[in-house]
Design an enzyme around this catalytic site. Structure first.
Site, mmCIF file in Angstrom:
data_model
loop_
_atom_site.group_PDB
_atom_site.id
_atom_site.type_symbol
_atom_site.label_atom_id
_atom_site.label_comp_id
_atom_site.label_asym_id
_atom_site.label_seq_id
_atom_site.Cartn_x
_atom_site.Cartn_y
_atom_site.Cartn_z
ATOM 1 N N LYS A 30 15.793 23.683 79.255
ATOM 2 C CA LYS A 30 14.504 24.848 78.984
ATOM 3 C C LYS A 30 14.740 25.441 77.476
ATOM 4 C CE LYS A 30 14.341 26.232 83.659
ATOM 5 N NZ LYS A 30 15.672 26.368 84.307
ATOM 6 N N ASP A 57 36.123 18.463 70.224
ATOM 7 C CA ASP A 57 34.861 18.495 69.442
ATOM 8 C C ASP A 57 34.108 19.497 69.648
ATOM 9 O OD1 ASP A 57 33.353 16.403 67.339
ATOM 10 O OD2 ASP A 57 31.995 16.980 68.826
ATOM 11 N N TYR A 62 26.625 24.151 69.749
ATOM 12 C CA TYR A 62 27.050 23.687 71.047
ATOM 13 C C TYR A 62 27.245 25.058 71.759
ATOM 14 C CZ TYR A 62 28.023 18.996 69.415
ATOM 15 O OH TYR A 62 27.924 17.477 69.186
ATOM 16 N N LYS A 91 30.939 21.904 63.299
ATOM 17 C CA LYS A 91 30.103 21.362 62.757
ATOM 18 C C LYS A 91 28.911 22.449 62.230
ATOM 19 C CE LYS A 91 30.391 17.294 65.575
ATOM 20 N NZ LYS A 91 30.069 17.786 66.993
ATOM 21 N N HIS A 124 26.677 18.469 60.417
ATOM 22 C CA HIS A 124 26.049 18.033 61.817
ATOM 23 C C HIS A 124 25.201 16.762 61.343
ATOM 24 C CE1 HIS A 124 25.967 19.210 66.217
ATOM 25 N NE2 HIS A 124 25.423 17.840 66.076
ATOM 26 N N SER A 162 28.286 13.780 59.958
ATOM 27 C CA SER A 162 27.744 13.414 61.179
ATOM 28 C C SER A 162 26.318 12.964 61.042
ATOM 29 C CB SER A 162 27.997 14.170 62.402
ATOM 30 O OG SER A 162 27.434 13.638 63.633
ATOM 31 N N ASN A 163 25.977 11.618 61.562
ATOM 32 C CA ASN A 163 24.651 11.135 61.545
ATOM 33 C C ASN A 163 24.028 10.858 60.335
ATOM 34 O OD1 ASN A 163 24.089 11.478 64.543
ATOM 35 N ND2 ASN A 163 24.049 13.817 64.220
HETATM 36 P P1 NDP Z 1 29.369 11.125 76.949
HETATM 37 O O1 NDP Z 1 29.358 9.527 76.690
HETATM 38 O O2 NDP Z 1 30.844 11.669 76.778
HETATM 39 O O3 NDP Z 1 29.107 11.312 78.472
HETATM 40 C C1 NDP Z 1 29.047 12.429 79.189
HETATM 41 C C2 NDP Z 1 28.593 12.337 80.593
HETATM 42 O O4 NDP Z 1 29.630 11.450 81.273
HETATM 43 C C3 NDP Z 1 28.689 13.461 81.511
HETATM 44 O O5 NDP Z 1 27.658 13.790 82.153
HETATM 45 C C4 NDP Z 1 29.998 13.346 82.106
HETATM 46 O O6 NDP Z 1 30.043 14.196 83.367
HETATM 47 C C5 NDP Z 1 30.240 11.743 82.519
HETATM 48 N N1 NDP Z 1 31.564 11.437 82.725
HETATM 49 C C6 NDP Z 1 32.610 11.854 81.947
HETATM 50 N N2 NDP Z 1 33.748 11.227 82.173
HETATM 51 C C7 NDP Z 1 33.359 10.007 82.967
HETATM 52 C C8 NDP Z 1 33.763 9.233 83.675
HETATM 53 N N3 NDP Z 1 34.912 8.943 83.560
HETATM 54 N N4 NDP Z 1 33.291 8.469 84.647
HETATM 55 C C9 NDP Z 1 31.993 8.890 84.872
HETATM 56 N N5 NDP Z 1 31.189 9.730 84.470
HETATM 57 C C10 NDP Z 1 31.934 10.493 83.363
HETATM 58 O O7 NDP Z 1 28.171 11.916 76.130
HETATM 59 P P2 NDP Z 1 28.180 12.880 75.485
HETATM 60 O O8 NDP Z 1 26.595 12.911 74.914
HETATM 61 O O9 NDP Z 1 28.320 14.342 75.751
HETATM 62 O O10 NDP Z 1 28.828 12.705 74.155
HETATM 63 C C11 NDP Z 1 30.287 13.289 73.872
HETATM 64 C C12 NDP Z 1 30.602 14.205 72.818
HETATM 65 O O11 NDP Z 1 30.168 13.763 71.326
HETATM 66 C C13 NDP Z 1 29.640 15.592 73.011
HETATM 67 O O12 NDP Z 1 30.061 16.221 73.911
HETATM 68 C C14 NDP Z 1 29.954 15.900 71.780
HETATM 69 O O13 NDP Z 1 31.101 16.782 71.389
HETATM 70 C C15 NDP Z 1 29.740 14.973 70.718
HETATM 71 N N6 NDP Z 1 28.333 14.722 70.406
HETATM 72 C C16 NDP Z 1 27.852 14.744 68.974
HETATM 73 C C17 NDP Z 1 26.542 14.388 68.575
HETATM 74 C C18 NDP Z 1 26.587 14.554 67.043
HETATM 75 O O14 NDP Z 1 25.185 14.601 66.456
HETATM 76 N N7 NDP Z 1 27.341 14.432 66.163
HETATM 77 C C19 NDP Z 1 25.386 14.182 69.439
HETATM 78 C C20 NDP Z 1 25.887 13.983 70.985
HETATM 79 C C21 NDP Z 1 27.274 13.992 71.539
HETATM 80 P P3 NDP Z 1 31.166 15.321 83.894
HETATM 81 O O15 NDP Z 1 31.298 16.152 82.844
HETATM 82 O O16 NDP Z 1 30.527 15.794 84.975
HETATM 83 O O17 NDP Z 1 32.353 14.431 84.226
#
Ligand code: NDP
Length: 325
Positions: A30, A57, A62, A91, A124, A162-163
């Protein structure tokens, strides 16, 4: 259970970074970034430190610097870790790209986290924005001078980006005075980033891979095309090692010298995601996973694609800007 030992990689500035980190982006909902409720994230970090996580991270956007820092300081007070055992990344957000804004942004991150330095500070995005999210014409090299300033002041121990795409990274290497030690980009079986990873490696830049699970998991309530958690190719490899497919994908990143930063707030999955340092994939297994590649990104802010420093391919139907609409 004793804490798992996560190996470390050496960065080009001589400092070390743990080969696995914990992601802390809680999502976007939202028109706002989701914040942790009732210190949920702080408690996750406390648990993570007990399990052996040392690398966290975060990012200004965030809204998690405060609870991460609070947990780190609690564990330091408890005598479980020392500050130098922890690796804290955060970041700079796109609306703080003017050189003189960077020091203030870092001081803000230090104040929120209650820490007296940041281990790794990343730009970032290469995209500068004004406070109202309209495009600013601040060049990312000006922003990099700001990162060099905070590095020189000792407020941040290492700096990176990053990116950034390959051309942007090349320009940074040519025109900057301090080399970026790390590049954080999206890496998972749907976007294996072979070329950019090879380029970074040739420049001795550590690659940190975000969204490591790609299409295996639901992402912010959405399911993306690509291999799922029960994909037969992944299941076969997982069974061979007595691991889960999620662990296989994290190990695939580690075996390609990419540092995964999986996010989870679930204690069982915290343990699962760090238990990947007692096996190793064969070359042909790495290649089997590479074949899932379709260069599909999940983080694709196409609402910024007309910005002069947009790093990715243009798409035909850009998304509308959630920060503005
Ligand atoms: P991830 O690939 O880490 O996936 C996260 C999801 O996977 C959550 O829904 C989590 O749910 C679930 N999950 C975690 N472990 C497991 C497992 N062992 N089995 C099944 N499901 C699992 O994606 P993110 O996009 O969160 O990326 C990770 C990190 O990267 C971010 O948190 C951030 O710190 C960084 N990032 C950086 C970006 C940038 O622009 N620099 C952009 C995007 C991300 P649950 O919590 O319920 O386990």
């Amino acid at each position: 259970r004793s804490a798992a030992a996560v190996p470390k990689l050496k960065m080009s500035d001589g400092r070390e970074i743990p080969a696995l980190g914990l992601g802390t982006y809680l999502g976007f909902d939202k028109n706002a970034v989701v914040a942790s409720k009732d210190k949920e994230l702080r408690d996750v970090i406390l648990k993570a430190i007990d399990l052996g996580y040392r690398h966290f991270d975060s990012a200004s956007i965030y809204n998690t610097e405060d609870e991460i820092g609070e947990a780190i300081n609690m564990k330091i007070e408890e005598g479980v870790v020392k500050r130098e055992d922890i690796f804290f990344t955060t970041k700079l957000w796109n609306t703080k790209h003017k050189r003189e804004e960077v020091v203030a942004a870092v001081r803000d991150a230090l104040e929120k986290s209650g820490l007296d330095y940041i281990d790794l500070y990343l730009m970032h995005w290469p995209i500068g924005l004004n406070a109202d999210y309209s495009f600013s014409d601040v060049d990312f090299m000006e922003t990099w001078r700001g990162l060099e300033d905070v590095h020189k002041l000792g407020l941040v121990k290492s700096i990176g980006v990053s990116n950034f795409n390959k051309e942007q990274l090349q320009r940074l290497l040519e025109e900057g005075s301090v080399r970026p030690v790390a590049l954080q980009i999206e890496v998972h079986p749907q976007i294996i980033q072979e070329e950019l990873i090879n380029f970074a490696r040739s420049e001795n830049i550590i690659v940190v891979g975000y969204s490591p699970f790609g299409s295996l998991v639901m992402r912010y309530g959405k399911q993306f095309p690509g291999p799922k958690i029960d994909d037969p190719v992944l299941v076969e490899i997982a069974q061979k090692y007595g691991k889960t497919t999620a662990q296989v994908v994290l190990r695939w990143l580690v075996d390609r010298n990419v540092i995964p930063i999986p996010k989870t707030v679930n204690p069982k999955r915290l343990q699962e995601n760090i238990s990947i340092f007692d096996f190793k994939l064969e070359q042909d297994e790495i290649e089997k996973i590479n074949r899932f590649n379709s260069n599909k990104r999940y983080t694709e802010p196409s609402f910024w694609q007309t910005h002069p420093h947009y790093p990715f391919e243009q798409v035909e139907n850009p998304l509308s800007d959630p920060f503005r609409d």
